[in-house]
Design an enzyme around this catalytic site. Structure first.
Site, PDB file in Angstrom:
ATOM      1  N   HIS A 280       0.815  -1.221   0.000  1.00 11.03           N
ATOM      2  CA  HIS A 280       0.000   0.000   0.000  1.00 11.03           C
ATOM      3  C   HIS A 280       0.845   1.264   0.000  1.00 11.03           C
ATOM      4  CE1 HIS A 280       0.153   0.847   4.420  1.00 11.03           C
ATOM      5  NE2 HIS A 280       0.128  -0.458   4.552  1.00 11.03           N
ATOM      6  N   ASP A 292       6.174   0.622   6.706  1.00 15.02           N
ATOM      7  CA  ASP A 292       4.725   0.435   6.502  1.00 15.02           C
ATOM      8  C   ASP A 292       4.185   1.531   5.606  1.00 15.02           C
ATOM      9  OD1 ASP A 292       2.132  -0.416   6.691  1.00 15.02           O
ATOM     10  OD2 ASP A 292       1.837   0.249   8.749  1.00 15.02           O
ATOM     11  N   GLU A 326      -4.888   1.926   2.569  1.00 14.43           N
ATOM     12  CA  GLU A 326      -5.017   0.733   3.409  1.00 14.43           C
ATOM     13  C   GLU A 326      -5.217   1.138   4.857  1.00 14.43           C
ATOM     14  OE1 GLU A 326      -3.827  -2.440   6.161  1.00 14.43           O
ATOM     15  OE2 GLU A 326      -2.837  -0.540   5.907  1.00 14.43           O
ATOM     16  N   GLU A 327      -4.500   2.170   5.291  1.00 14.49           N
ATOM     17  CA  GLU A 327      -4.437   2.493   6.721  1.00 14.49           C
ATOM     18  C   GLU A 327      -5.754   2.945   7.336  1.00 14.49           C
ATOM     19  OE1 GLU A 327      -2.212   1.592   8.497  1.00 14.49           O
ATOM     20  OE2 GLU A 327      -0.276   1.617   7.489  1.00 14.49           O
ATOM     21  N   ASP A 354       3.206  -6.419   3.313  1.00 13.68           N
ATOM     22  CA  ASP A 354       2.796  -5.341   4.213  1.00 13.68           C
ATOM     23  C   ASP A 354       3.093  -5.717   5.657  1.00 13.68           C
ATOM     24  OD1 ASP A 354       1.719  -3.087   5.352  1.00 13.68           O
ATOM     25  OD2 ASP A 354      -0.361  -3.728   5.138  1.00 13.68           O
ATOM     26  N   HIS A 423       3.588   2.680  12.570  1.00  8.29           N
ATOM     27  CA  HIS A 423       2.717   3.880  12.700  1.00  8.29           C
ATOM     28  C   HIS A 423       3.303   4.980  13.583  1.00  8.29           C
ATOM     29  CE1 HIS A 423      -1.076   1.182  11.797  1.00  8.29           C
ATOM     30  NE2 HIS A 423      -0.169   1.157  10.855  1.00  8.29           N
TER      31      HIS A 423
HETATM   32 ZN   LIG Z   1       0.613  -1.424   6.320  1.00  4.67          ZN
END
Ligand SMILES: [Zn+2]
Length: 464
Positions: A280, A292, A326-327, A354, A423
């Site tokens: 993503h 990520d 995606e998030e 991912d 994140h």
């Molecule tokens: Zn991810």
């Protein structure tokens, strides 16, 4: 008898020579990825020249343009953008939080608003905290104990679990549903221990949902660093009346148009049988989204580039898909699957990366037994590269909506350090190791090659 032996020897030599050819091919992929790879350069640009790519942001659009341009350069058969409407949530001015240690004395603490949360009222929220470890505990305390307070969810990730994704799965409901649950008991805010096994000062973002709670009833939700959470917990044991203050200025704006970025090499024998490899393109905004999922994006692009470089013409159509959003919405994954269904495309295989750009260990598969047996027969080919993990299990969030009569799978890198960065502001380029990233790209290319060469057995074909 003699003929039978001859036939057996012939068959055996065919199998052996196929295995040798495959071993040579895998070696070529690994050599090219490690010696002349492009994945690390791409990741450098995505991370350091563009940065965090939250859906609907300027950076996300820059990433769309950049990756489309890079795919154009590869000489693929087709490169295009697939429009998709995405949510646009903005963080606004940086959050601020403190705990009052004594009248007139306070200590600031690192927090970040959770994705999808509302802002605090002007002037912030200041209230007593109530610490819980589960929704059951919340229900037992009830309205009487919770009303007017900030609910502090502090169940840590389980350190004894070897899969840190499993540990994450055991805790993440606090982040995703914590506010929705606390609202029922009259809470004025929610604070969640960051999904991180390590003790440090980084708050970790991530999406949350209010479920069907009406807009007027919603309360602000934030994550606090693990050190911050431990400090609060200790302080609460000494004095349950301590007051916590936080202010945040995030906002959900109207949906905006963005894109999935797609490129393909059209199959020479089965152009209508599609194999997808993807990651993503969007990321959270605190870091630069290198692990990520910048890693997954560049590894997926590298699969097609390696095929081109080595001159391997796939039998199936091999498509790279860089999914948007995606998030905080999965709109890109859903849109891609919807368009595929609408135009009746046959996706026989989809692989997602991912789970960070760490040393690859193997793959997890969501597929029929007959296809899984096929994978297991390739195990020895991966052995020289220390790829040993082949398990049935999940695939990836973006390719999930493609589930059907096909093989879905996910790259499984070593997960021990992933949640140190996930994140958070330290999900940055310097934490991705070049070789580990390249090994992942080569492993993915190898798996796609084997499925392309030997095919995916679809149920409809088995029944024939
Ligand atoms: Zn991810």
């Amino acid at each position: 008898m003699k003929n039978r032996i001859l036939l057996l020897v012939l068959l055996l030599s065919i199998v052996v020579s196929a295995q040798t050819d495959d071993a040579k091919k895998l070696k070529e992929f690994y050599n090219a990825s490690l010696v002349n790879g492009k994945s690390y350069d791409w990741l450098n640009y995505l991370s350091n020249q563009i940065g965090g790519r939250l859906s609907g942001s300027y950076n996300a659009e820059k990433a769309v343009k950049y990756t489309k341009g890079e795919l154009d350069e590869l000489g693929l058969d087709r490169v295009w953008l697939q429009p998709v409407m995405v949510p646009k949530w903005v963080r606004g001015t940086k959050e601020y939080a403190y705990v009052e240690t004594a009248p007139g004395n306070s200590t600031t603490l690192p927090i970040c608003a959770l994705g999808g949360s509302i802002a605090t009222p002007l002037g912030g929220v200041k209230a007593e905290l109530i610490e819980v470890k589960s929704f059951e505990e919340l229900a037992i305390l009830g309205k009487e104990k919770i009303a007017g307070k900030i609910v502090f969810y502090n169940r840590p990730m389980q350190a004894e679990l070897i899969s840190t994704f499993q540990a994450y799965g055991g805790c993440v409901e606090q982040r995703y549903k914590g506010a929705e649950k606390a609202i029922k008991y009259g809470a004025v805010g929610v604070l969640v221990r960051s999904m991180n096994l390590r003790l440090d000062d980084y708050p970790h973002a991530g999406s949350m949902s209010y479920g069907d709670v009406s807009v007027s009833e919603r309360i602000p939700a934030a994550a606090i660093s693990t050190n911050g959470a431990d400090l609060l917990s200790t302080m609460l044991q000494l004095d349950s009346k301590i007051k916590f203050y936080f202010s945040q200025h995030c906002k959900q704006l109207k949906d905006v148009q963005s894109y999935n970025v797609i490129g393909q090499i059209t199959g020479s024998m089965y152009p209508n049988k599609i194999m997808v490899v993807g990651g993503h393109l969007d990321s959270w905004d605190l870091g630069d989204g290198a692990h990520d999922d910048g890693a997954g994006v560049v590894q997926s692009m590298e699969v097609l580039r390696l095929f081109k470089q080595i001159g391997y013409q796939p039998k199936h159509t091999i498509r790279v898909v860089l999914f948007m959003n995606e998030e905080n919405g999965l709109r890109g994954g859903k849109k891609y699957a919807k368009v595929a269904a609408d135009i009746d495309e046959n996706h026989v295989f989809a692989l997602e990366s991912d789970a960070g750009g760490f040393t690859p260990r193997g793959f997890s598969f969501d597929c029929s037994d007959v296809n899984f047996e096929k994978v297991m027969s390739w195990k020895s080919l991966f052995k020289p590269y220390l790829i040993h993990y082949f398990e049935k299990g999940g695939s990836g969030a973006d390719v999930g909506p493609l589930k059907g009569d096909n093989v879905l799978c996910g790259l499984r890198p070593d997960s021990q350090r992933y949640f140190d960065h996930h994140h958070a502001a330290n999900d940055t380029f310097e934490h991705v190791n070049k070789r580990e990233l390249e090994l992942g790209a080569a492993a993915m290319t190898s798996l796609v090659y084997l499925f392309d060469k030997y095919g995916v057995l679809q149920d409809s074909e088995v029944k024939k």
